[in-house]
Scaffold this active site. Sequence first.
Site, PDB file in Angstrom:
ATOM      1  N   GLU A  34      37.788  33.253  22.981  1.00  0.00           N
ATOM      2  CA  GLU A  34      36.854  32.145  23.111  1.00  0.00           C
ATOM      3  C   GLU A  34      35.950  32.585  22.109  1.00  0.00           C
ATOM      4  O   GLU A  34      35.591  34.130  22.070  1.00  0.00           O
ATOM      5  CB  GLU A  34      35.774  32.930  24.827  1.00  0.00           C
ATOM      6  CG  GLU A  34      34.425  31.240  24.330  1.00  0.00           C
ATOM      7  CD  GLU A  34      34.464  30.420  24.115  1.00  0.00           C
ATOM      8  OE1 GLU A  34      34.994  29.828  24.493  1.00  0.00           O
ATOM      9  OE2 GLU A  34      33.912  30.242  22.871  1.00  0.00           O
ATOM     10  N   ARG A 108      26.910  21.919  34.943  1.00  0.00           N
ATOM     11  CA  ARG A 108      27.654  22.370  34.048  1.00  0.00           C
ATOM     12  C   ARG A 108      27.840  23.718  34.658  1.00  0.00           C
ATOM     13  O   ARG A 108      29.107  23.821  34.233  1.00  0.00           O
ATOM     14  CB  ARG A 108      28.161  22.085  32.838  1.00  0.00           C
ATOM     15  CG  ARG A 108      27.705  20.622  32.024  1.00  0.00           C
ATOM     16  CD  ARG A 108      27.522  20.556  30.857  1.00  0.00           C
ATOM     17  NE  ARG A 108      28.097  20.818  30.107  1.00  0.00           N
ATOM     18  CZ  ARG A 108      29.558  19.596  29.830  1.00  0.00           C
ATOM     19  NH1 ARG A 108      29.842  18.865  30.082  1.00  0.00           N
ATOM     20  NH2 ARG A 108      30.629  20.464  29.163  1.00  0.00           N
ATOM     21  N   TYR A 213      20.533  11.497  37.626  1.00  0.00           N
ATOM     22  CA  TYR A 213      21.564  11.850  38.750  1.00  0.00           C
ATOM     23  C   TYR A 213      21.251  13.069  39.382  1.00  0.00           C
ATOM     24  O   TYR A 213      20.280  14.240  38.355  1.00  0.00           O
ATOM     25  CB  TYR A 213      22.706  11.888  38.549  1.00  0.00           C
ATOM     26  CG  TYR A 213      23.890  12.748  38.107  1.00  0.00           C
ATOM     27  CD1 TYR A 213      23.598  13.772  38.181  1.00  0.00           C
ATOM     28  CD2 TYR A 213      24.194  11.676  36.758  1.00  0.00           C
ATOM     29  CE1 TYR A 213      24.827  14.540  36.647  1.00  0.00           C
ATOM     30  CE2 TYR A 213      25.016  12.406  35.514  1.00  0.00           C
ATOM     31  CZ  TYR A 213      25.415  13.662  35.523  1.00  0.00           C
ATOM     32  OH  TYR A 213      26.319  14.646  34.130  1.00  0.00           O
ATOM     33  N   ASP A 291      39.155  17.703  25.149  1.00  0.00           N
ATOM     34  CA  ASP A 291      38.607  17.030  24.238  1.00  0.00           C
ATOM     35  C   ASP A 291      39.138  17.588  22.676  1.00  0.00           C
ATOM     36  O   ASP A 291      39.242  16.326  21.931  1.00  0.00           O
ATOM     37  CB  ASP A 291      37.068  17.840  23.834  1.00  0.00           C
ATOM     38  CG  ASP A 291      36.200  16.982  24.319  1.00  0.00           C
ATOM     39  OD1 ASP A 291      36.573  16.079  25.315  1.00  0.00           O
ATOM     40  OD2 ASP A 291      35.032  17.471  23.863  1.00  0.00           O
TER      41      ASP A 291
HETATM   42  C1  LIG Z   1      26.878  14.251  26.724  1.00  0.00           C
HETATM   43  C2  LIG Z   1      27.270  14.699  27.457  1.00  0.00           C
HETATM   44  C3  LIG Z   1      27.921  14.163  29.132  1.00  0.00           C
HETATM   45  C4  LIG Z   1      29.489  14.000  29.518  1.00  0.00           C
HETATM   46  N1  LIG Z   1      29.035  14.237  31.288  1.00  0.00           N
HETATM   47  C5  LIG Z   1      30.491  14.100  31.826  1.00  0.00           C
HETATM   48  C6  LIG Z   1      30.774  13.869  32.844  1.00  0.00           C
HETATM   49  O1  LIG Z   1      29.651  13.700  33.568  1.00  0.00           O
HETATM   50  N2  LIG Z   1      32.084  13.906  33.475  1.00  0.00           N
HETATM   51  C7  LIG Z   1      32.983  14.988  32.775  1.00  0.00           C
HETATM   52  O2  LIG Z   1      33.984  14.489  33.070  1.00  0.00           O
HETATM   53  N3  LIG Z   1      33.016  15.211  31.152  1.00  0.00           N
HETATM   54  C8  LIG Z   1      31.513  14.540  30.284  1.00  0.00           C
HETATM   55  N4  LIG Z   1      31.498  14.534  29.598  1.00  0.00           N
HETATM   56  C9  LIG Z   1      32.586  15.605  28.364  1.00  0.00           C
HETATM   57  C10 LIG Z   1      33.344  17.387  29.051  1.00  0.00           C
HETATM   58  O3  LIG Z   1      31.497  17.646  28.659  1.00  0.00           O
HETATM   59  C11 LIG Z   1      33.596  17.055  28.020  1.00  0.00           C
HETATM   60  O4  LIG Z   1      35.271  16.296  27.917  1.00  0.00           O
HETATM   61  C12 LIG Z   1      35.268  18.888  28.095  1.00  0.00           C
HETATM   62  O5  LIG Z   1      33.850  20.247  28.099  1.00  0.00           O
HETATM   63  C13 LIG Z   1      35.256  19.821  27.292  1.00  0.00           C
HETATM   64  O6  LIG Z   1      36.474  20.576  27.640  1.00  0.00           O
HETATM   65  P1  LIG Z   1      37.271  20.564  26.660  1.00  0.00           P
HETATM   66  O7  LIG Z   1      37.454  22.600  27.691  1.00  0.00           O
HETATM   67  O8  LIG Z   1      38.238  21.094  26.306  1.00  0.00           O
HETATM   68  O9  LIG Z   1      36.145  21.455  25.459  1.00  0.00           O
HETATM   69  P2  LIG Z   1      34.820  22.118  25.479  1.00  0.00           P
HETATM   70  O10 LIG Z   1      34.033  22.549  26.561  1.00  0.00           O
HETATM   71  O11 LIG Z   1      33.461  21.838  23.681  1.00  0.00           O
HETATM   72  O12 LIG Z   1      34.884  23.467  25.342  1.00  0.00           O
HETATM   73  C14 LIG Z   1      35.889  24.311  23.669  1.00  0.00           C
HETATM   74  C15 LIG Z   1      35.834  25.488  24.004  1.00  0.00           C
HETATM   75  O13 LIG Z   1      36.419  26.192  23.091  1.00  0.00           O
HETATM   76  C16 LIG Z   1      35.697  27.183  22.259  1.00  0.00           C
HETATM   77  N5  LIG Z   1      36.189  27.506  20.387  1.00  0.00           N
HETATM   78  C17 LIG Z   1      36.123  25.940  20.278  1.00  0.00           C
HETATM   79  N6  LIG Z   1      36.719  26.814  18.744  1.00  0.00           N
HETATM   80  C18 LIG Z   1      37.180  27.704  18.613  1.00  0.00           C
HETATM   81  C19 LIG Z   1      37.741  28.687  18.124  1.00  0.00           C
HETATM   82  N7  LIG Z   1      38.044  28.688  16.678  1.00  0.00           N
HETATM   83  N8  LIG Z   1      38.140  29.423  18.216  1.00  0.00           N
HETATM   84  C20 LIG Z   1      38.009  30.024  19.764  1.00  0.00           C
HETATM   85  N9  LIG Z   1      37.343  29.503  20.629  1.00  0.00           N
HETATM   86  C21 LIG Z   1      37.020  28.053  20.175  1.00  0.00           C
HETATM   87  C22 LIG Z   1      34.358  26.469  23.223  1.00  0.00           C
HETATM   88  O14 LIG Z   1      32.984  28.007  22.228  1.00  0.00           O
HETATM   89  C23 LIG Z   1      34.222  26.124  24.081  1.00  0.00           C
HETATM   90  O15 LIG Z   1      33.688  26.868  24.588  1.00  0.00           O
HETATM   91  C24 LIG Z   1      29.924  14.758  28.655  1.00  0.00           C
HETATM   92  C25 LIG Z   1      29.734  15.622  27.510  1.00  0.00           C
HETATM   93  C26 LIG Z   1      29.144  14.598  26.710  1.00  0.00           C
HETATM   94  C27 LIG Z   1      28.753  14.517  25.303  1.00  0.00           C
END
Ligand SMILES: Cc1cc2nc3c(=O)[nH]c(=O)nc-3n(C[C@H](O)[C@H](O)[C@H](O)COP(=O)(O)OP(=O)(O)OC[C@H]3O[C@@H](n4cnc5c(N)ncnc54)[C@H](O)[C@@H]3O)c2cc1C
Length: 405
Positions: A34, A108, A213, A291
Amino acid sequence: MSRKLRVGIIGGGIGGAALSGALTQRGFETRIFERADAFGEVGAGIQMTPNAVKVLRALGLMDKLSQAGFLPHAIVGRNWRTARENFRTPLIEDCPRLYGAPFVHIHRADLHSMLVSLVPESSATLSTACTGIRQDGKTAVASFADGSEFEADVIVGADGVRSTVRNALFGDEEPRFTGNMCYRAVVPVDGVVDFVSPDSSFWLGPHGHVVTYYVRGGKAVNIVAVSETANWVEESWNAPSSRDEMLAAYQGWHSNIIRLFERVEHVFKWGLFDRDPMTTWSSGRVTLLGDAAHPMLPFLSQGAAMAIEDAYVLATTLDAHGPDYATALQDYEAERLPRTSRVQLEARERGKTYHLPSPLAQAKRDLVYWIKGKLNPQKTGLQANWVYDYDATAFQPQPALKSVA
Ligand SMILES: Cc1cc2nc3c(=O)[nH]c(=O)nc-3n(C[C@H](O)[C@H](O)[C@H](O)COP(=O)(O)OP(=O)(O)OC[C@H]3O[C@@H](n4cnc5c(N)ncnc54)[C@H](O)[C@@H]3O)c2cc1C
């Protein structure tokens, strides 16, 4: 018995932590990298829909989720100005009966810390930003900004919407600004207040919508206030905002919204970005998750839910196919790509329906909601019953693709 693959995970967000937890449960050796100096999450709420809750339960997190969460009564669509109900999808009793798990609202940070509790301490490396990936037939290697490297059998990019791993596999391409930004805030309250119903409330207005909510057992209200905007001028993904800016943007909205916004102390505004669905997420020994693979608009509340489902299915296929990583990744994509692509595209469509500008178009939409609600309240409004029905924990790798190793 064949050796378990060594898996490197880039990114310790919700998806990366869920994958580490699911693999650890199956006896895999994982390492998670991370870039931040601590595991953390933005101060905001998140909706965990039944499909995600089924995975959290399989990971042994149900007690923690129940303690920290809030069970909404319904998803309720409301008119932005009059608060008139446009649709009502019952949740609290219907979700366990129809989908096999509750619908939970949670902060979160609470969700993330319970996922991180599944990550063995020795497997996490913080303050380590991945800068590149290379691979040959035998291993995959991640390189980091501090000059270090990590070699693994499989590497998973769970590094979010601006994924370095994705760029390394498929070329640099910026995510698409969707024409939407949002304000996010969490307002502390003394239990349920008369101006916020105990629901997931979608206030639908012209060119925007507001979702409210409860989280933290009803001790705080989460706000996501979305507005269409032609330009997102901030260079960063999010930027500090203020209560006044938020109130100015929602002038004329119902007094319940204004009363809630007046209590906001800390607020950030975010640009909302997504990408088109991909045709593949994997190349050789490296794949994507969450994502990094399928960033989407939050209009179906599914981004984190999809990352959690991905994690569980990937852990299942890696476990099922032994040393045959290629079949495991193929099986993972075959199960996950069609579903996440549909969710990405439907989330875009919901934005158009929620934000209709003209009163006539809104009246037509609301009539359709009403008729659909009379026929089946689970199929009106968000129309996400097919999303909630899915159970990643019941996924079986295809027998035809099973490894014979
Ligand atoms: C306004 C809003 C509301 C939302 N509401 C919901 C909801 O109600 N329900 C739901 O299911 N989803 C919701 N989401 C979506 C959700 O927040 C994301 O889809 C989710 O956090 C994706 O998880 P992830 O682990 O793929 O990515 P992330 O949570 O973005 O995690 C990626 C991680 O990788 C790390 N990282 C990045 N680049 C590097 C690198 N080069 N080297 C090492 N580490 C790195 C970052 O620091 C981070 O910790 C919402 C999003 C938004 C914007």
